[in-house]
Design an enzyme around this catalytic site. Structure first.
Site, short mmCIF file in Angstrom:
data_model
loop_
_atom_site.label_atom_id
_atom_site.label_comp_id
_atom_site.label_asym_id
_atom_site.label_seq_id
_atom_site.Cartn_x
_atom_site.Cartn_y
_atom_site.Cartn_z
N THR A 39 0.82 -1.22 0.00
CA THR A 39 0.00 0.00 0.00
C THR A 39 0.85 1.26 0.00
O THR A 39 0.51 2.25 -0.65
CB THR A 39 -0.91 0.02 1.26
N THR B 39 1.57 -4.63 4.11
CA THR B 39 1.35 -5.02 5.51
C THR B 39 0.78 -6.44 5.65
O THR B 39 0.92 -7.05 6.71
CB THR B 39 0.39 -4.05 6.22
N1 ASP Z 1 -2.59 -5.60 0.28
C1 ASP Z 1 -1.55 -4.71 0.72
C2 ASP Z 1 -0.25 -5.49 0.76
O1 ASP Z 1 -0.02 -6.22 1.66
C3 ASP Z 1 -1.86 -4.16 2.05
C4 ASP Z 1 -0.87 -3.19 2.61
O2 ASP Z 1 0.21 -3.00 2.14
O3 ASP Z 1 -1.20 -2.56 3.63
O4 ASP Z 1 0.55 -5.35 -0.13
#
Ligand code: ASP
Length: 333
Positions: A12, A85
Site C-alpha cells: 500500500t 502489511t
Molecule cells: N494488500 C496490501 C499489501 O499487503 C496491504 C498493505 O500494504 O497494507 O501489499
C-alpha cells in the site's frame, strides 16, 4: 552520515488507485521525495527489488530479498525494506532466520495508506524507519510501524485499516519512536553475525482445526508437506472423540518421518499441551513440538529455515526451541 539502502518490494505504501483498486506503482526513488528531512541524518540509495501486493509474497521472494541484502551488506550501515502489511509479519520473521545476529539494522515497514495521499501514515513510518536504521544502537531484523519497534519474530497484523496495524505478541516492543526520538526498552545489540542462510524449504503447512473438521483433510496435508503445524484451540490438543480419526492419521505420518507441530489459534499467551489430556496424550504419543509463546508467523518460517538443511528429528527439535531474534522465551530459558 549513515548510508542506508532502501529496498522497495511493493504494498500500500507505494500504491495508487487503479481501475480495480490499489496497485503498487510508486517507484523506490520517488518514495524519498516524501521524507526530505531524512537527508539530514542519512544518505539513502533506493532499490526497486520487486513490486508486489504482499498477498503475492512467497518463499522464493524471501530468498531474493535475503540474497540482495547479503550482496549489499558491506556497502551500507542499515537497510529499510518497504513491504505490504498483509504478509509483512511473515517476511520479518523469515528474514530473522535467514539473516541472524546482524549488527546492522534491517528494518521492515509499510503503511495503511499510500504515501502520496495528504493524510497518511506512510511518511511517518518511512521517516521513523530511516531514523531507526541510521541509529548506531540499532541492530537485527525489526518492524517499525506506527511509532513502535517490534522484533522481527514477534509481530502480528491485528488491524486491517487502523494505523496501529501491528502488535508485538507475547513480548514487549523493543522501542518506541516519538517525534524523531528513539526510546529503547531493550538496549541489547545483536552481535557475532551476520550469519546468512540462502535457502528455504517451503513444504510447511498449517492445518486449522474447526469443530467437526473432517479428519481426512489432515491426511492430504501430510501428503504435501514435510512439517504440518496444527493450529488447535486454547492450550492445544488433538480432538479424540469417536468420529475423529486424527490419531490414526498422525501415527502413520509420524512413522513416515513428518514433523508435527502444535500451535494455538489464540493470539496471546501461547500453547501449553501439558494442561489437558487431549494435549498431553497427543504430545507424548506422537512427539509433537509446540510453539509455546512463538507466533504462527515465526513458527512457520523457522521450520522453513530449519528444514532447508536438516530433517533429523532431534536436530529439528533443538533448533526449533533455540531462541533467534527474541522469538521464544519458553522453554528456551
Ligand atoms: N494488500 C496490501 C499489501 O499487503 C496491504 C498493505 O500494504 O497494507 O501489499
Amino acid at each position: 552520515m549513515k548510508k542506508i539502502l532502501l529496498i522497495a518490494t511493493g504494498g500500500t505504501i507505494v500504491s495508487r488507485m487503479g481501475k480495480n483498486g490499489l496497485v503498487p506503482q510508486i517507484r523506490a526513488e520517488e518514495l524519498l521525495q516524501y521524507v526530505p528531512q531524512c537527508r539530514e541524518f542519512c544518505e539513502v540509495t533506493a532499490m526497486q527489488l520487486m513490486n508486489l501486493d504482499s498477498t503475492n509474497m512467497a518463499p522464493r521472494d524471501w530468498e531474493v530479498i535475503a540474497r540482495s541484502i547479503r550482496e549489499q551488506y558491506a556497502q551500507y550501515d542499515g537497510f529499510v525494506i518497504c513491504h505490504g502489511t498483509d504478509t509483512l509479519a511473515f517476511t520479518a520473521a523469515v528474514l530473522s532466520y535467514m539473516i541472524q545476529s546482524s549488527p546492522k539494522p534491517i528494518v521492515l515497514t509499510g503503511a495503511q495508506k499510500p504515501i502520496d495521499l495528504e493524510i497518511t501514515d506512510a511518511r511517518t513510518n518511512l521517516a521513523d524507519s530511516l531514523l531507526y536504521a541510521s541509529d548506531p544502537n540499532s541492530s537485527g531484523v525489526v518492524i517499525v510501524f506506527d511509532g513502535k519497534v517490534i522484533a522481527g519474530t514477534r509481530a502480528k497484523k491485528m488491524r486491517t485499516k487502523s494505523y496501529n496495524a501491528f502488535s508485538s505478541i507475547n513480548y514487549p516492543s523493543l522501542a518506541v519512536i516519538r517525534e524523531g526520538k528513539i526510546l529503547r526498552y531493550n538496549e541489547s545489540k545483536e552481535q557475532g553475525g551476520p550469519v546468512f542462510y540462502e535457502k528455504l524449504n517451503s513444504k510447511v503447512g498449517v492445518f486449522k482445526l474447526i469443530p467437526g473438521v473432517p479428519s481426512d483433510i489432515l491426511d492430504s496435508y501430510f501428503r504435501l508437506f514435510d512439517a504440518v503445524v496444527i493450529e488447535s484451540f486454547g492450550a492445544g490438543g488433538i480432538p479424540d472423540a469417536p468420529y475423529y480419526k486424527f490419531s490414526d492419521i498422525i501415527a502413520r505420518w509420524k512413522d513416515a518421518g513428518k514433523i508435527l507441530v502444535m500451535c494455538t489459534q489464540v493470539t496471546n499467551e501461547g500453547s501449553d499441551m501439558g494442561v489437558y489430556e487431549v494435549g498431553k496424550g497427543a504430545k507424548s504419543e506422537f512427539g509433537f513440538l509446540e510453539t509455546y509463546d512463538m507466533t504462527l508467523e515465526a513458527a512457520v518460517t523457522k521450520l522453513m529455515w530449519i528444514l532447508s538443511f536438516t530433517h533429523d528429528r532431534e536436530q529439528v527439535k533443538k533448533l526449533f526451541y533455540t531462541q533467534v531474534n527474541h522469538d521464544i522465551l519458553y522453554p528456551a530459558q
